[in-house]
Design a protein around this motif. Structure first.
Motif, PDB file in Angstrom:
ATOM      1  N   ASN A  60       0.835  -1.201   0.000  1.00 33.37           N
ATOM      2  CA  ASN A  60       0.000   0.000   0.000  1.00 33.37           C
ATOM      3  C   ASN A  60       0.871   1.253   0.000  1.00 33.37           C
ATOM      4  O   ASN A  60       0.508   2.282   0.565  1.00 33.37           O
ATOM      5  CB  ASN A  60      -0.921   0.007   1.227  1.00 33.37           C
ATOM      6  N   LEU A  61       2.052   1.130  -0.641  1.00 36.31           N
ATOM      7  CA  LEU A  61       3.032   2.220  -0.668  1.00 36.31           C
ATOM      8  C   LEU A  61       3.127   2.804  -2.074  1.00 36.31           C
ATOM      9  O   LEU A  61       3.200   2.070  -3.067  1.00 36.31           O
ATOM     10  CB  LEU A  61       4.416   1.710  -0.236  1.00 36.31           C
ATOM     11  N   LYS A  62       3.136   4.107  -2.150  1.00 35.64           N
ATOM     12  CA  LYS A  62       3.299   4.804  -3.426  1.00 35.64           C
ATOM     13  C   LYS A  62       4.491   5.740  -3.316  1.00 35.64           C
ATOM     14  O   LYS A  62       4.581   6.550  -2.395  1.00 35.64           O
ATOM     15  CB  LYS A  62       2.040   5.603  -3.776  1.00 35.64           C
ATOM     16  N   ARG A  63       5.410   5.632  -4.285  1.00 37.76           N
ATOM     17  CA  ARG A  63       6.582   6.510  -4.323  1.00 37.76           C
ATOM     18  C   ARG A  63       6.342   7.621  -5.328  1.00 37.76           C
ATOM     19  O   ARG A  63       5.762   7.392  -6.388  1.00 37.76           O
ATOM     20  CB  ARG A  63       7.838   5.726  -4.723  1.00 37.76           C
ATOM     21  N   THR A  64       6.844   8.792  -5.032  1.00 35.86           N
ATOM     22  CA  THR A  64       6.748   9.914  -5.964  1.00 35.86           C
ATOM     23  C   THR A  64       7.995  10.775  -5.867  1.00 35.86           C
ATOM     24  O   THR A  64       8.534  10.981  -4.778  1.00 35.86           O
ATOM     25  CB  THR A  64       5.498  10.778  -5.689  1.00 35.86           C
ATOM     26  N   LYS A 225      -0.512   4.057  10.740  1.00 29.62           N
ATOM     27  CA  LYS A 225      -1.729   3.275  10.534  1.00 29.62           C
ATOM     28  C   LYS A 225      -1.635   2.463   9.241  1.00 29.62           C
ATOM     29  O   LYS A 225      -0.876   2.808   8.332  1.00 29.62           O
ATOM     30  CB  LYS A 225      -2.946   4.208  10.489  1.00 29.62           C
ATOM     31  N   ASP A 226      -2.431   1.413   9.177  1.00 23.17           N
ATOM     32  CA  ASP A 226      -2.454   0.536   8.003  1.00 23.17           C
ATOM     33  C   ASP A 226      -3.355   1.164   6.939  1.00 23.17           C
ATOM     34  O   ASP A 226      -4.562   0.874   6.853  1.00 23.17           O
ATOM     35  CB  ASP A 226      -2.968  -0.850   8.400  1.00 23.17           C
ATOM     36  N   ARG A 227      -2.766   2.042   6.127  1.00 24.26           N
ATOM     37  CA  ARG A 227      -3.507   2.731   5.064  1.00 24.26           C
ATOM     38  C   ARG A 227      -2.525   3.199   3.993  1.00 24.26           C
ATOM     39  O   ARG A 227      -1.324   2.920   4.066  1.00 24.26           O
ATOM     40  CB  ARG A 227      -4.290   3.907   5.637  1.00 24.26           C
ATOM     41  N   GLU A 228      -3.023   3.885   2.989  1.00 23.77           N
ATOM     42  CA  GLU A 228      -2.163   4.336   1.885  1.00 23.77           C
ATOM     43  C   GLU A 228      -1.019   5.196   2.431  1.00 23.77           C
ATOM     44  O   GLU A 228      -1.215   6.065   3.279  1.00 23.77           O
ATOM     45  CB  GLU A 228      -2.977   5.146   0.870  1.00 23.77           C
ATOM     46  N   THR A 229       0.184   4.925   1.897  1.00 26.17           N
ATOM     47  CA  THR A 229       1.380   5.643   2.344  1.00 26.17           C
ATOM     48  C   THR A 229       2.072   6.273   1.132  1.00 26.17           C
ATOM     49  O   THR A 229       2.319   5.593   0.129  1.00 26.17           O
ATOM     50  CB  THR A 229       2.361   4.700   3.055  1.00 26.17           C
TER      51      THR A 229
END
Length: 385
Positions: A60-64, A225-229
Motif C-alpha cells: 500500500n506504498l506509493k513513491r513519488t 496506521k495501516d492505510r495508503e502511504t
C-alpha cells in the motif's frame, strides 16, 4: 604525410582505446557518502529498504519524485501516511505536509535537520547531541525495549536538544559516557500525528543487512496506521560514473562529440593523401638604390664639393617641377615664382629664397658654403611636400 603526424595519430587512438578499456574494467570503489538514494547499493544507500518497503507497508506504498508542494497542489487526498527520508524540501513543501497532517494524515519524518520555523511549529529544537564514533538507538516503549540498533559507522549524532511538553519521546540515543538523548518523537498536529526521527542512517543498506537491525526499522514504522502511504523520494535515476557522462547525457554535446570524432578520422584520412611539402619561402631581391644614393652622398660630403651638390640638387628639383607641375623652368623669373607659388601653395618668400639658392648653385663662379647646401635642401624639400 609526415612520419611524426602518423605517430601522433596512432598515440591518440591508442590512448582512447586504453581509456575505454580502463572504464569498462574499472572496479567499483566503496562510497561511504550518505546519499540515501533508493537505487544505490553503496553502504549508505536505500536499495535494501526500497525493496523491503512493499512488504513493510503491505503493498500500500506509493513513491513519488514530486515535491510535496507540487504533489498536493495537483490533487486532494483522504487522510493517509506520509514518509520523508533525508530529503531536501522547501518551506512551501513543509507547509503542505503540515496541512495534510492537520487534516488527519500521519507523517513519518526521518531527517537529520529540519528548517527551524517548521521544527518550532511542531514543538522541538534539533542539534548535535553526540560526537561519539559509536552509539545505540533504542525505543522507549516497553514492547520494543529489546529491539535496538548499534551505529558504528559515521553516526550523525543528531537529536533533540529541546522538546515542548506536549511532545512524546519514543526513542533515544544511548552511549556509555553520556546521558540518554531523545532522537524519536511524536506529537499531535491538528487531526493527525507527526513522528520525527533525527537519525535516518538506520535505514541504509549497511545497517539493514546486519542481523536484527530490520526489526528496529519495523518497530519505527509500526506507529503508522495501516492505510495508503506516500513516500517522497529523491530522483531515483542512477548517476553514471563514466568520465564522459556529462557530454553523453546532453544530446547537443553528444552529437557534437561524434561529429568531432568523425571529422578527426576524415582529417587523418584525407590529410594522409593530400599533405604536400612545405613551400620554401623565397626572399625578394633587395632594392639597393637607396644604399647607392647614400653612398654617393657620403662621397660628396667627404670631398666637400658643396657647389656641385647644389647644382645637382637644383637640376633634380627643376626636373621634378617640369614633370609633376608642368611649369617651364628655362627662365627662373617672377612669372616662374608666381606659378610655383600658385601650384604648391607655399609662401612666395620661401620660393624666392629657393630660386636665389638654385641660381647660386647653377653659377659656376659663385662661392658656396655648406650652410647654403643645407638651407637649399631644406627649402626644396618643403616646396615639394
Amino acid at each position: 604525410m609526415k612520419k611524426t603526424f602518423k605517430i601522433y595519430a596512432v598515440i591518440f587512438i591508442v590512448v582512447m582505446v586504453i581509456l575505454a578499456l580502463l572504464e569498462v574494467n574499472k572496479k567499483e570503489t566503496v562510497s561511504w557518502r550518505k546519499n540515501f538514494n533508493i537505487n544505490e547499493k553503496s553502504p549508505f544507500g536505500l536499495f535494501v529498504f526500497n525493496n523491503e518497503a512493499k512488504h513493510l507497508f503491505k503493498n500500500n506504498l506509493k513513491r513519488t519524485e514530486e515535491t510535496p508542494y507540487d504533489y498536493y497542489s495537483k490533487r486532494k487526498k483522504d487522510p493517509h501516511n506520509i514518509i520523508v527520508i533525508e530529503k531536501d524540501l522547501d518551506n512551501q513543501s513543509w507547509k503542505k505536509i503540515l496541512e495534510q497532517v492537520s487534516n488527519g494524515s500521519d507523517a513519518m519524518i526521518l531527517i537529520s535537520n529540519t528548517p527551524k520555523d517548521i521544527s518550532d511549529s511542531i514543538g522541538y529544537h534539533s542539534s548535535d547531541i553526540s560526537f561519539a564514533e559509536e552509539n545505540m538507538l533504542k525505543l522507549t516503549d516497553k514492547q520494543y525495549q529489546n529491539d535496538f540498533i548499534k551505529l558504528d559507522k559515521f553516526p550523525s549524532g543528531r537529536g533533540f536538544s529541546y522538546i515542548k511538553p506536549q511532545v512524546e519521546v519514543l526513542g533515544k540515543t544511548v552511549e556509555k559516557d553520556n546521558s540518554d538523548q531523545a532522537n524519536f518523537i511524536k506529537t499531535k498536529f491538528g487531526k493527525g500525528t507527526i513522528y520525527v526521527h533525527s537519525e535516518p542512517l538506520f535505514l541504509t543498506n549497511y545497517y539493514l543487512l546486519k542481523p536484527g537491525s530490520l526489526k528496529y526499522a519495523q518497530d519505527i514504522f509500526s506507529y503508522l496506521k495501516d492505510r495508503e502511504t506516500i513516500w517522497f523520494v529523491e530522483n531515483d535515476t542512477k548517476v553514471s560514473r563514466f568520465f564522459m557522462r556529462f557530454i553523453l547525457s546532453n544530446p547537443a554535446l553528444k552529437y557534437a562529440w561524434w561529429v568531432f570524432l568523425g571529422g578527426l578520422v576524415l582529417f587523418i584520412f584525407f590529410n594522409a593523401k593530400r599533405k604536400q611539402r612545405i613551400v620554401p619561402v623565397l626572399e625578394p631581391l633587395r632594392n639597393t638604390s637607396v644604399d647607392f644614393v647614400k653612398s654617393i652622398g657620403n662621397l660628396y660630403l667627404q670631398e666637400g664639393n658643396f657647389h656641385d651638390m647644389m647644382a645637382k640638387k637644383a637640376q633634380y628639383f627643376l626636373n621634378k617641377i617640369r614633370m609633376d607641375l608642368l611649369i617651364d623652368t628655362r627662365n627662373l623669373d617672377a612669372e616662374f615664382a608666381n606659378k610655383l607659388h600658385l601650384k604648391t601653395g607655399k609662401p612666395i618668400e620661401m620660393i624666392d629664397e629657393a630660386i636665389a639658392l638654385i641660381k647660386k648653385g647653377q653659377d659656376p663662379y659663385a662661392s658656396v658654403m655648406k650652410e647654403d647646401l643645407v638651407r637649399m635642401n631644406k627649402l626644396l624639400d618643403e616646396i615639394l611636400i
